[in-house]
Scaffold this motif. Structure first.
Motif, PDB file in Angstrom:
ATOM      1  N   LEU A   1       0.943  -1.135   0.441  1.00 45.89           N
ATOM      2  CA  LEU A   1      -0.097   0.240   0.117  1.00 45.89           C
ATOM      3  C   LEU A   1       0.439   1.672  -0.385  1.00 45.89           C
ATOM      4  CD1 LEU A   1      -2.345   0.739   0.739  1.00 45.89           C
ATOM      5  CD2 LEU A   1      -2.671   0.766   2.584  1.00 45.89           C
TER       6      LEU A   1
ATOM      7  N   GLY B   1       2.815   1.896  -3.150  1.00 50.02           N
ATOM      8  CA  GLY B   1       1.504   1.944  -4.811  1.00 50.02           C
ATOM      9  C   GLY B   1       2.026   3.427  -4.124  1.00 50.02           C
ATOM     10  N   LEU B   2       1.302   4.034  -3.121  1.00 47.72           N
ATOM     11  CA  LEU B   2       1.497   5.413  -2.440  1.00 47.72           C
ATOM     12  C   LEU B   2       2.295   6.495  -3.674  1.00 47.72           C
ATOM     13  CD1 LEU B   2      -0.761   5.309   0.335  1.00 47.72           C
ATOM     14  CD2 LEU B   2      -1.365   6.135  -1.943  1.00 47.72           C
TER      15      LEU B   2
ATOM     16  N   GLN C   1       3.281   5.757  -7.421  1.00 47.45           N
ATOM     17  CA  GLN C   1       2.377   6.523  -8.002  1.00 47.45           C
ATOM     18  C   GLN C   1       2.142   8.040  -8.172  1.00 47.45           C
ATOM     19  OE1 GLN C   1       1.155   3.910 -10.171  1.00 47.45           O
ATOM     20  NE2 GLN C   1      -0.901   5.476 -10.282  1.00 47.45           N
TER      21      GLN C   1
ATOM     22  N   ARG D   1      -0.661  14.626  -5.001  1.00 46.54           N
ATOM     23  CA  ARG D   1      -2.420  13.919  -5.266  1.00 46.54           C
ATOM     24  C   ARG D   1      -2.311  12.668  -4.698  1.00 46.54           C
ATOM     25  NH1 ARG D   1      -3.723  12.149 -11.815  1.00 46.54           N
ATOM     26  NH2 ARG D   1      -5.433  10.888 -11.266  1.00 46.54           N
ATOM     27  N   TRP D   2      -1.001  11.453  -4.702  1.00 48.88           N
ATOM     28  CA  TRP D   2      -1.461  10.157  -3.731  1.00 48.88           C
ATOM     29  C   TRP D   2      -0.249  10.302  -1.853  1.00 48.88           C
ATOM     30  CZ3 TRP D   2      -0.938  10.200  -9.370  1.00 48.88           C
ATOM     31  CH2 TRP D   2      -2.378   9.138 -10.082  1.00 48.88           C
TER      32      TRP D   2
ATOM     33  N   LEU E   1      -3.146  11.137   0.090  1.00 50.71           N
ATOM     34  CA  LEU E   1      -3.647   9.571   0.400  1.00 50.71           C
ATOM     35  C   LEU E   1      -3.159   9.183   1.635  1.00 50.71           C
ATOM     36  CD1 LEU E   1      -5.084   9.447  -3.040  1.00 50.71           C
ATOM     37  CD2 LEU E   1      -6.265  10.668  -1.207  1.00 50.71           C
TER      38      LEU E   1
ATOM     39  N   GLU F   1      -5.295   8.265   4.849  1.00 51.85           N
ATOM     40  CA  GLU F   1      -7.110   7.987   4.312  1.00 51.85           C
ATOM     41  C   GLU F   1      -6.544   6.512   4.173  1.00 51.85           C
ATOM     42  OE1 GLU F   1      -9.115   9.768   1.658  1.00 51.85           O
ATOM     43  OE2 GLU F   1     -11.026   8.239   1.530  1.00 51.85           O
ATOM     44  N   SER F   2      -5.137   6.036   3.746  1.00 50.20           N
ATOM     45  CA  SER F   2      -4.674   4.734   3.027  1.00 50.20           C
ATOM     46  C   SER F   2      -4.774   4.192   4.628  1.00 50.20           C
ATOM     47  CB  SER F   2      -4.242   4.835   2.147  1.00 50.20           C
ATOM     48  OG  SER F   2      -4.278   5.166   1.329  1.00 50.20           O
TER      49      SER F   2
ATOM     50  N   MET G   1      -7.568   3.319   6.238  1.00 48.62           N
ATOM     51  CA  MET G   1      -7.981   1.920   5.750  1.00 48.62           C
ATOM     52  C   MET G   1      -7.497   0.501   6.162  1.00 48.62           C
ATOM     53  SD  MET G   1      -8.564   1.200   1.817  1.00 48.62           S
ATOM     54  CE  MET G   1      -6.688   0.996   1.113  1.00 48.62           C
ATOM     55  N   PHE G   2      -6.240   0.583   6.258  1.00 42.73           N
ATOM     56  CA  PHE G   2      -5.319   0.050   6.620  1.00 42.73           C
ATOM     57  C   PHE G   2      -5.636  -1.146   7.955  1.00 42.73           C
ATOM     58  CE2 PHE G   2      -1.460  -2.184   8.155  1.00 42.73           C
ATOM     59  CZ  PHE G   2      -1.386  -3.333   7.371  1.00 42.73           C
TER      60      PHE G   2
ATOM     61  N   HIS H   1      -8.629  -2.508   7.953  1.00 38.20           N
ATOM     62  CA  HIS H   1      -8.691  -3.947   8.377  1.00 38.20           C
ATOM     63  C   HIS H   1      -8.450  -5.083   8.795  1.00 38.20           C
ATOM     64  CE1 HIS H   1      -8.776  -7.208   5.090  1.00 38.20           C
ATOM     65  NE2 HIS H   1      -7.468  -7.431   5.484  1.00 38.20           N
TER      66      HIS H   1
ATOM     67  N   ASP I   1     -14.533  11.785   6.592  1.00 38.64           N
ATOM     68  CA  ASP I   1     -15.573  12.578   5.988  1.00 38.64           C
ATOM     69  C   ASP I   1     -15.487  11.960   4.113  1.00 38.64           C
ATOM     70  OD1 ASP I   1     -13.815  14.321   4.866  1.00 38.64           O
ATOM     71  OD2 ASP I   1     -14.351  15.724   6.423  1.00 38.64           O
ATOM     72  N   SER I   2     -16.419  12.258   3.896  1.00 41.24           N
ATOM     73  CA  SER I   2     -16.138  12.139   2.152  1.00 41.24           C
ATOM     74  C   SER I   2     -15.879  13.316   1.287  1.00 41.24           C
ATOM     75  CB  SER I   2     -17.768  11.277   1.483  1.00 41.24           C
ATOM     76  OG  SER I   2     -17.016  10.102   1.367  1.00 41.24           O
ATOM     77  N   ARG I   3     -15.482  14.103   1.356  1.00 39.37           N
ATOM     78  CA  ARG I   3     -15.397  15.881   1.136  1.00 39.37           C
ATOM     79  C   ARG I   3     -13.802  15.524   0.386  1.00 39.37           C
ATOM     80  NH1 ARG I   3     -15.398  19.571   4.907  1.00 39.37           N
ATOM     81  NH2 ARG I   3     -15.625  18.019   6.604  1.00 39.37           N
TER      82      ARG I   3
END
Lengths: 213, 213
Positions: free
Chosen positions: B159, B162-163, B166, B176-177, B180, B183-184, B187-188, B191, B202-204
């Motif tokens: 992960l 990859g960020l 990219q 740009r990456w 993130l 947030e990543s 997510m990790f 999980h 939030d999703s903004r």
DNA sequence: GTCTATAGCTGGATAGAC
DNA sequence: GTCTATCCAGCTATAGAC
């Protein structure tokens, strides 16, 4: 463009010689590495001499460009092939697996197509086009399956590329990272669309191998 | 090893010339690319002549090796610096940010250190050692913060890599990456340890910029 | 289109004087 | 240690006959 009909087969013949050279070029770089390509080797393996190569390509970079173009087309064809899954989640797994399979099956192709490592080489717009289209196609698929936010699409690509990259760099020929694709996709889905359910993952190390790889 | 005391400063002087050459080498490859390094350029920029380089290095690959060694040491020092967070989650974010910062601040160094792209070059065990240690250190940190399963550690590295990848490949100089990362990481964490809470997102589209980058 | 021959260049590495 | 001079190998690319 001259579109005289009579000499059409001639063009076809020329095209096939053209393609043969690119065939040989690919088989060469897969052995010697991208930068290891030389016109002498290429010609020898193709059964011609070095200057003859210039009857078909204006420069060495033109050869790289043709190789890039073919790789891009293969990529587009591979990714555009119909997916026969009903479940969106399975579809995303299939996309990731297909991408991973495409990349790991030819690391050199992956290197030329996605990593900018060749000095003084930039693909021409014509060769580049199919790759762009394919990537846009994938992105559209993502939207269809519910990943509409740009942020999430970027995380998606980073995640998949990261798995592929680690696989190629640190376990070439193996499956240490590619076997984590399903689990990673589920992680991603859970994050990007918490409402939809992703499949459960038990914590035992191995899953039945050989499924949709 | 001769450990005669009197000529110690002489050794120091030699060492500094050695280091100066590597300095120049790094500044050169950051402009011309890793493969673009030539002994002539290197010598000229260092104010000496090409043969003199051989007074310090036995071959061109020996230079690459010294460059690798320095990069590995820098990596080890960077990652081992103390983390001043209480929260495990913030700690993971800090680790990822530090790694990302290290890589994106010098893509060439990243390329030499983590991608095997130079033909005919393999780092010597001595040069490699610090990198191994640093990576093991990071892995231990992960265990401390609850990522004990090998599977999860592999997903983590994929992960983050990859960020970074990219970011370097598709938006060099931007964020740009890398933006993130938080947030990543969440997510990790969600999980890999569903019990512990990760921070909400939030999703903004944008978050306040400039935080712990 | 295919060849032989070769130009023209660049690169790593060495010899030997100082 | 540093230089000048040079070797030698490899490459891309061109010239020109056939």
């Amino acid at each position: 463009m001259k579109t005289k009909e009579p000499a059409d087969w001639r063009e076809a013949r020329r095209r096939s010689a053209h393609d043969t050279i690119i065939d040989v070029a690919w088989s060469l770089v897969s052995e010697e590495g991208l930068a290891g390509l030389t016109l002498r080797d290429l010609a020898r393996r193709a059964g011609i001499t070095a200057p003859t190569v210039y009857a078909y390509f204006n420069s060495k970079n033109a050869i790289y460009d043709a190789m890039f173009g073919r790789a891009a087309t293969e990529f587009a064809l591979t990714m555009a092939q119909p997916y026969e899954c009903d479940d969106p989640r399975d579809q995303l797994v299939a996309i990731a697996n297909r991408f991973s399979q495409f990349c790991t099956s030819s690391p050199t192709r992956y290197q030329l197509l996605f990593q900018r490592t060749l000095p003084d080489f930039e693909p021409s717009p014509e060769s580049f086009a199919p790759a762009i289209l394919a990537l846009e196609g994938v992105r559209e698929l993502l939207v269809v399956y519910g990943i509409s936010e740009a942020r999430h699409a970027d995380i998606w690509t980073a995640l998949i590329v990261g798995l592929v990259d680690q696989q190629i760099s640190n376990d070439p020929g193996g499956d240490r990272w590619t076997r984590l694709i399903e689990e990673s996709v589920d992680m991603f889905i859970t994050h990007s669309q918490p409402n939809r359910g992703s499949r459960k993952h038990d914590s035992r190390p191995a899953q039945t191998k050989g499924i949709s790889t």
